[in-house]
Design an enzyme around this catalytic site. Structure first.
Site, PDB file in Angstrom:
ATOM      1  N   ASP A 189     -47.242   9.362  18.674  1.00 58.79           N
ATOM      2  CA  ASP A 189     -47.071  10.198  19.858  1.00 58.79           C
ATOM      3  C   ASP A 189     -46.793  11.626  19.404  1.00 58.79           C
ATOM      4  OD1 ASP A 189     -46.613  10.573  22.812  1.00 58.79           O
ATOM      5  OD2 ASP A 189     -44.622  11.147  22.091  1.00 58.79           O
ATOM      6  N   GLU A 274     -53.094   9.392  21.375  1.00 56.63           N
ATOM      7  CA  GLU A 274     -53.403   9.651  22.777  1.00 56.63           C
ATOM      8  C   GLU A 274     -54.531  10.659  22.871  1.00 56.63           C
ATOM      9  OE1 GLU A 274     -50.942  10.422  26.959  1.00 56.63           O
ATOM     10  OE2 GLU A 274     -50.009  10.778  25.008  1.00 56.63           O
ATOM     11  N   ASP A 356     -39.888   9.431  23.238  1.00 57.26           N
ATOM     12  CA  ASP A 356     -41.027   9.529  22.327  1.00 57.26           C
ATOM     13  C   ASP A 356     -41.286   8.220  21.590  1.00 57.26           C
ATOM     14  OD1 ASP A 356     -41.300  12.193  23.077  1.00 57.26           O
ATOM     15  OD2 ASP A 356     -39.933  12.891  21.513  1.00 57.26           O
TER      16      ASP A 356
END
Length: 399
Positions: A189, A274, A356
């Site tokens: 992330d 992502e 996170d």
């Protein structure tokens, strides 16, 4: 069947003599001139609904060299001039395939100063590189050796805005190949407080390279703004000072990203990230500077090409997947999650999450679901077609 060697570019600094610098500067100018002339000719033909290809522009180049106005094109090597026509052909190919916009003209002040030489335009013997129209080899700073027995197929010479000279040699690298397969996977992330948060719980600090040099950069830019407009020596020196600070920031950022991505690719078989649209995110003027400094796009690019080199897999989860708002323990979806909320407690199971780390765990689970089920990762919706991959679980094994 053995895999073909990986083509890899090795970039080095070099220090040209005055004669070599003058020759390369002339070459850069001629490359830019030929590109603009060919683009103008193809644009004019485009208005007449005619197609002009590389062969036609190559014939035009021969005719241009015979005219009095463009006779100076004969003073430099013809190889970089032919290569710039090939680059223009590639640009039009991408345009017709709707992968890029219409090609633009090269600017003397803003465009990259570079020239590309193929094997007929240089000589590489015993570690010495000599370009066409030059008698002496380039004084290259060999920061790392080329692969043993490597012979460059293409050489690109460039000069950045800070005045530094670089040579990039493209050659086959037999040392790059698939690594032994391992069974580790990691979710990654990206963020601003921490550059990366891994599903293992590890957090990689964001060094904020631009912020560290922001004071020096602002001072140099103020000094530049006070110089008289034009091509004066004082303004040129002030512009070079600003460019050197930018180059220092970019070099440190790139070095850090190379080290991080190489480590992640070597330690993990599957990497889940992502699929962010950074181009849209930087429109937020409150976060644009910090996002640009984090360089998420460059991180992803490095991760993907290194994974391809070493036989690893990178999975990009859909940008609309609610990785931060989804409880990684029970799957409960929270309605809202402002950016200032860094820890939160799930209403369903009572688990307290680090924002996170929870997002990295959800990305990993979603990516593995894509691998196992072959399903796309989309936001959770009430659809009659069944559950998304985020809701699918592995079947329980019988004791």
């Amino acid at each position: 069947m053995a895999a073909s060697p990986v083509k890899r570019a090795f970039k080095y600094r070099f220090h040209p003599t005055d004669a070599q610098a003058a020759e390369l500067s002339r070459t850069f100018g001629c490359v830019r001139k030929v590109y603009n002339l060919a683009l103008a000719a193809r644009t004019e033909a485009w208005t007449r609904q005619e197609r002009v290809n590389y062969n036609a522009t190559s014939a035009m180049l021969t005719a241009w060299k015979k005219t009095g106005e463009l006779a100076f094109l004969n003073e430099v090597s013809s190889v970089p001039l032919q290569q710039t026509l090939r680059h223009l052909q590639t640009a039009f190919t991408h345009f017709f395939a709707k992968r890029a916009k219409y090609p633009r003209f090269k600017s003397r002040k803003k465009s990259r100063r570079s020239a590309e030489y193929t094997t007929s335009g240089f000589r590489f013997r015993n570690g010495a590189l000599t370009l066409a129209k030059m008698t002496d080899p380039l004084e290259i700073v060999w920061s790392r050796p080329l692969p043993e027995g490597a012979q460059p197929s293409t050489v690109t010479v460039s000069q950045d805005t800070a005045g530094r000279w670089f040579v990039s040699m493209l050659c086959d690298d037999p040392t790059v190949g698939p690594l032994p397969a391992i069974d580790t996977a990691v979710g990654v992330d990206v963020g601003l407080d921490h550059l990366l948060t891994l599903s293992t719980g590890e957090k990689i600090a964001n060094p904020r390279h631009e912020r560290r040099d922001r004071g020096r950069l602002a001072k140099a830019q103020r000094e530049l703004s006070r110089k008289a407009k034009g091509d004066g020596a004082n303004r040129r020196k002030a512009r070079c000072k600003v460019a050197k600070i930018h180059a220092r920031i970019a070099d440190r950022r790139r070095d850090m990203l190379h080290k991080i991505t190489t480590r992640l690719v070597r330690e993990n078989q599957t990497l889940v990230i992502e699929d962010l649209t950074v181009r849209n995110m930087v429109r937020n003027h409150m976060l644009a500077r910090a996002i640009s400094d984090a360089s998420w796009s460059e991180f992803r690019s490095m991760l993907e090409y290194k994974a391809a080199w070493y036989g690893r897999e990178v999975i990009a989860v859909d940008r609309f997947f609610p990785s931060s708002r989804l409880c990684s323990a029970c799957g409960t979806l929270k309605d809202k999650m402002p950016l200032n909320v860094r820890t939160w407690t799930c209403d369903g199971c009572g688990t307290t999450h680090d924002r996170d780390v929870n997002a990295a765990n959800n990305l990993l689970a979603a990516g593995l679901a894509v691998t196992v089920c072959g399903a796309g990762v989309r936001p959770q919706r009430r659809t009659p077609g069944g559950q998304s991959a985020t809701k699918q679980k592995a079947p329980r094994r019988e004791p």
